[in-house]
Write an enzyme that holds these catalytic residues in place. Structure first.
Site, PDB file in Angstrom:
ATOM      1  N   HIS A  30     -26.654  -8.764  19.623  1.00  0.00           N
ATOM      2  CA  HIS A  30     -27.280  -7.836  18.667  1.00  0.00           C
ATOM      3  C   HIS A  30     -26.556  -8.006  17.314  1.00  0.00           C
ATOM      4  O   HIS A  30     -25.849  -7.120  16.851  1.00  0.00           O
ATOM      5  CB  HIS A  30     -27.159  -6.408  19.190  1.00  0.00           C
ATOM      6  CG  HIS A  30     -28.086  -5.423  18.547  1.00  0.00           C
ATOM      7  ND1 HIS A  30     -28.989  -5.773  17.568  1.00  0.00           N
ATOM      8  CD2 HIS A  30     -28.243  -4.083  18.738  1.00  0.00           C
ATOM      9  CE1 HIS A  30     -29.662  -4.696  17.187  1.00  0.00           C
ATOM     10  NE2 HIS A  30     -29.234  -3.667  17.882  1.00  0.00           N
ATOM     11  N   GLN A  54     -26.814  -5.492  14.244  1.00  0.00           N
ATOM     12  CA  GLN A  54     -26.089  -4.246  14.490  1.00  0.00           C
ATOM     13  C   GLN A  54     -24.613  -4.374  14.101  1.00  0.00           C
ATOM     14  O   GLN A  54     -24.066  -3.529  13.389  1.00  0.00           O
ATOM     15  CB  GLN A  54     -26.198  -3.884  15.983  1.00  0.00           C
ATOM     16  CG  GLN A  54     -25.456  -2.621  16.357  1.00  0.00           C
ATOM     17  CD  GLN A  54     -26.087  -1.390  15.738  1.00  0.00           C
ATOM     18  OE1 GLN A  54     -27.273  -1.170  15.887  1.00  0.00           O
ATOM     19  NE2 GLN A  54     -25.299  -0.606  15.017  1.00  0.00           N
ATOM     20  N   CYS A  80     -23.990   2.385  18.454  1.00  0.00           N
ATOM     21  CA  CYS A  80     -25.142   1.740  17.807  1.00  0.00           C
ATOM     22  C   CYS A  80     -26.401   2.597  17.886  1.00  0.00           C
ATOM     23  O   CYS A  80     -27.323   2.384  17.115  1.00  0.00           O
ATOM     24  CB  CYS A  80     -25.384   0.373  18.424  1.00  0.00           C
ATOM     25  SG  CYS A  80     -25.663   0.417  20.194  1.00  0.00           S
ATOM     26  N   ARG A 118     -37.222  -9.151  18.485  1.00  0.00           N
ATOM     27  CA  ARG A 118     -36.418  -8.472  19.517  1.00  0.00           C
ATOM     28  C   ARG A 118     -36.991  -8.895  20.857  1.00  0.00           C
ATOM     29  O   ARG A 118     -38.085  -8.458  21.232  1.00  0.00           O
ATOM     30  CB  ARG A 118     -36.467  -6.954  19.325  1.00  0.00           C
ATOM     31  CG  ARG A 118     -35.950  -6.200  20.528  1.00  0.00           C
ATOM     32  CD  ARG A 118     -35.734  -4.732  20.283  1.00  0.00           C
ATOM     33  NE  ARG A 118     -34.559  -4.502  19.463  1.00  0.00           N
ATOM     34  CZ  ARG A 118     -33.985  -3.311  19.290  1.00  0.00           C
ATOM     35  NH1 ARG A 118     -34.499  -2.238  19.863  1.00  0.00           N
ATOM     36  NH2 ARG A 118     -32.927  -3.179  18.541  1.00  0.00           N
ATOM     37  N   ASP A 168     -21.528   2.180  23.699  1.00  0.00           N
ATOM     38  CA  ASP A 168     -22.973   1.923  23.766  1.00  0.00           C
ATOM     39  C   ASP A 168     -23.454   2.427  25.128  1.00  0.00           C
ATOM     40  O   ASP A 168     -22.643   2.747  26.005  1.00  0.00           O
ATOM     41  CB  ASP A 168     -23.225   0.408  23.618  1.00  0.00           C
ATOM     42  CG  ASP A 168     -24.702   0.036  23.573  1.00  0.00           C
ATOM     43  OD1 ASP A 168     -25.560   0.935  23.369  1.00  0.00           O
ATOM     44  OD2 ASP A 168     -25.018  -1.159  23.753  1.00  0.00           O
ATOM     45  N   ARG A 172     -27.863  -0.406   8.750  1.00  0.00           N
ATOM     46  CA  ARG A 172     -28.775  -1.445   9.253  1.00  0.00           C
ATOM     47  C   ARG A 172     -29.733  -1.856   8.130  1.00  0.00           C
ATOM     48  O   ARG A 172     -30.013  -3.039   7.939  1.00  0.00           O
ATOM     49  CB  ARG A 172     -29.581  -0.916  10.457  1.00  0.00           C
ATOM     50  CG  ARG A 172     -28.756  -0.598  11.700  1.00  0.00           C
ATOM     51  CD  ARG A 172     -28.266  -1.862  12.368  1.00  0.00           C
ATOM     52  NE  ARG A 172     -29.351  -2.755  12.724  1.00  0.00           N
ATOM     53  CZ  ARG A 172     -30.118  -2.655  13.819  1.00  0.00           C
ATOM     54  NH1 ARG A 172     -29.892  -1.701  14.694  1.00  0.00           N
ATOM     55  NH2 ARG A 172     -31.092  -3.529  14.066  1.00  0.00           N
TER      56      ARG A 172
HETATM   57  N1   CP Z   1     -29.309   0.309  17.370  1.00  0.00           N
HETATM   58  C1   CP Z   1     -30.571  -0.126  17.503  1.00  0.00           C
HETATM   59  O1   CP Z   1     -30.846  -1.327  17.480  1.00  0.00           O
HETATM   60  O2   CP Z   1     -31.509   0.839  17.625  1.00  0.00           O
HETATM   61  P1   CP Z   1     -33.043   0.634  18.046  1.00  0.00           P
HETATM   62  O3   CP Z   1     -33.023   0.123  19.466  1.00  0.00           O
HETATM   63  O4   CP Z   1     -33.636   1.990  17.915  1.00  0.00           O
HETATM   64  O5   CP Z   1     -33.659  -0.377  17.129  1.00  0.00           O
HETATM   65  N1  NVA Z   2     -27.223  -2.408  24.526  1.00  0.00           N
HETATM   66  C1  NVA Z   2     -28.374  -1.664  24.086  1.00  0.00           C
HETATM   67  C2  NVA Z   2     -28.414  -1.616  22.588  1.00  0.00           C
HETATM   68  C3  NVA Z   2     -29.555  -0.815  22.023  1.00  0.00           C
HETATM   69  C4  NVA Z   2     -29.607  -0.875  20.529  1.00  0.00           C
HETATM   70  C5  NVA Z   2     -29.640  -2.276  24.649  1.00  0.00           C
HETATM   71  O1  NVA Z   2     -29.731  -3.510  24.673  1.00  0.00           O
HETATM   72  O2  NVA Z   2     -30.521  -1.538  25.087  1.00  0.00           O
END
Ligand code: CP
Ligand code: NVA
Length: 309
Positions: free
Chosen positions: A130, A133, A262, A103, A222, A290
């Protein structure tokens, strides 16, 4: 399936459906308490530059359920690109583990990591995409509707990594994808152009959430400020206020419309508590999936899907 999973656009339609079917099988095995140690003895490295609840836990638990081991490397551990170059981290980690999930902020960084890694790399979120997701999301829709035909998904809010991955999915699976986003917050233009060029789905950008939501089977939102955009949060609250998912908006969608997010969510901002905690919300099924879909992605990437155990 290629060596890595960085974007849904790397998959063809058959590969997407294969992952969903494998995820359903693995989910059933897990629910029934059947052993499914397809990745016994394998190790996953999880590199995080940003915080996480779902991604970290679902990958770690998923690897454990598959008989393998996962190690968490947080923002202060590797300090990828700061303490050491991305390529040197990739080359080093590849000597120890069988698969990497990362990430990261920059999407170009995960491309560099995957390019230098000898083992598969999975995108656990970048500023651009993502993909895990949205694979979990479409699995959830598939389970709830028992079909992927004649689907209208309406995404309301920021044209961010989640929106971009929905567009990538729509370039592979036929659907109507309506995105209601404020001017200046559009999804990535190249991703949108490529998806329109693919001519698989009807993809439209709206400025009016109501117009976008008519007859939607899924209403998806989101956060207004993603991780890394904290300094813009107050300004974004003003811009995005008309883009809240609330009961008035749900009323224009299909009467059986599924509510998706999400997570993490900010009740009272992008979605009201009434809607996210209401009967049409499937956000925790979505979060659970997930686990199942990422197990399927790891099994496929490591070629363990044909293995008899
Ligand atoms: N939806 C998601 O990716 O959650 P986290 O940021 O908690 O991993
Ligand atoms: N768009 C959000 C998604 C979190 C899972 C972010 O990038 O923070």
């Amino acid at each position: 399936m290629g060596k890595n999973f960085l974007a849904i656009s790397e998959l063809n339609r058959a590969e997407i459906v294969e992952i969903l079917d494998l995820a359903k099988d693995l989910k059933q095995m897990q629910k029934q308490g059947e052993a499914h140690a397809r990745l016994a003895g394998k190790t996953l490295a999880m590199i995080f530059q940003k915080p996480s609840t779902r991604t970290r836990i679902s990958f770690e638990v998923g690897m454990f359920q598959l008989g393998g081991y996962a190690l968490y490397l947080g923002p202060n551990d590797i300090q990828i690109g700061q303490r050491e170059s991305i390529a040197d981290v990739a080359r080093t980690i590849s000597r120890y583990v069988d698969v990497i999930m990362a990430r990261l902020f920059g999407h170009e960084d995960i491309i560099e990591l995957a390019g230098a890694a000898a083992v598969p790399v999975i995108n656990g979120l970048t500023d651009l995409l993502h993909p895990c997701q949205i694979m979990a999301d479409i699995l959830t829709v598939y389970e709830k509707r028992e079909s992927l035909d004649d689907l209208k998904v309406t995404y309301i809010g920021d044209g961010n990594n989640v929106a971009n991955s929905w567009i990538n999915l729509a370039a592979r699976l036929p659907m109507t994808l309506a995105l209601a986003v404020p001017e200046g917050y559009d999804p990535d233009p190249e991703i949108l152009a490529a998806a329109k060029e693919a001519n698989i789905s009807d993809i439209q950008i709206y400025r009016d959430p109501v117009a976008a939501s008519h007859n939607a089977h899924v209403l998806y939102t989101d956060v207004w400020a993603s991780m890394g955009q904290e300094a813009e949060a107050e300004e974004r609250k003003k811009v995005f206020r008309p883009f809240q998912v609330n009961t008035e908006l749900v009323a224009v969608a299909d009467s059986h419309c599924l509510i998706m997010h999400c997570l993490p969510a900010h009740r009272g901002e992008e979605i009201t508590a009434e809607v996210i905690d209401g009967p049409q919300s499937i956000v925790f099924d979505e979060a659970e999936n997930r686990l199942h879909v990422q197990k399927a992605i790891m099994v496929k990437l490591l070629g363990a899907d044909k293995q008899v155990i």
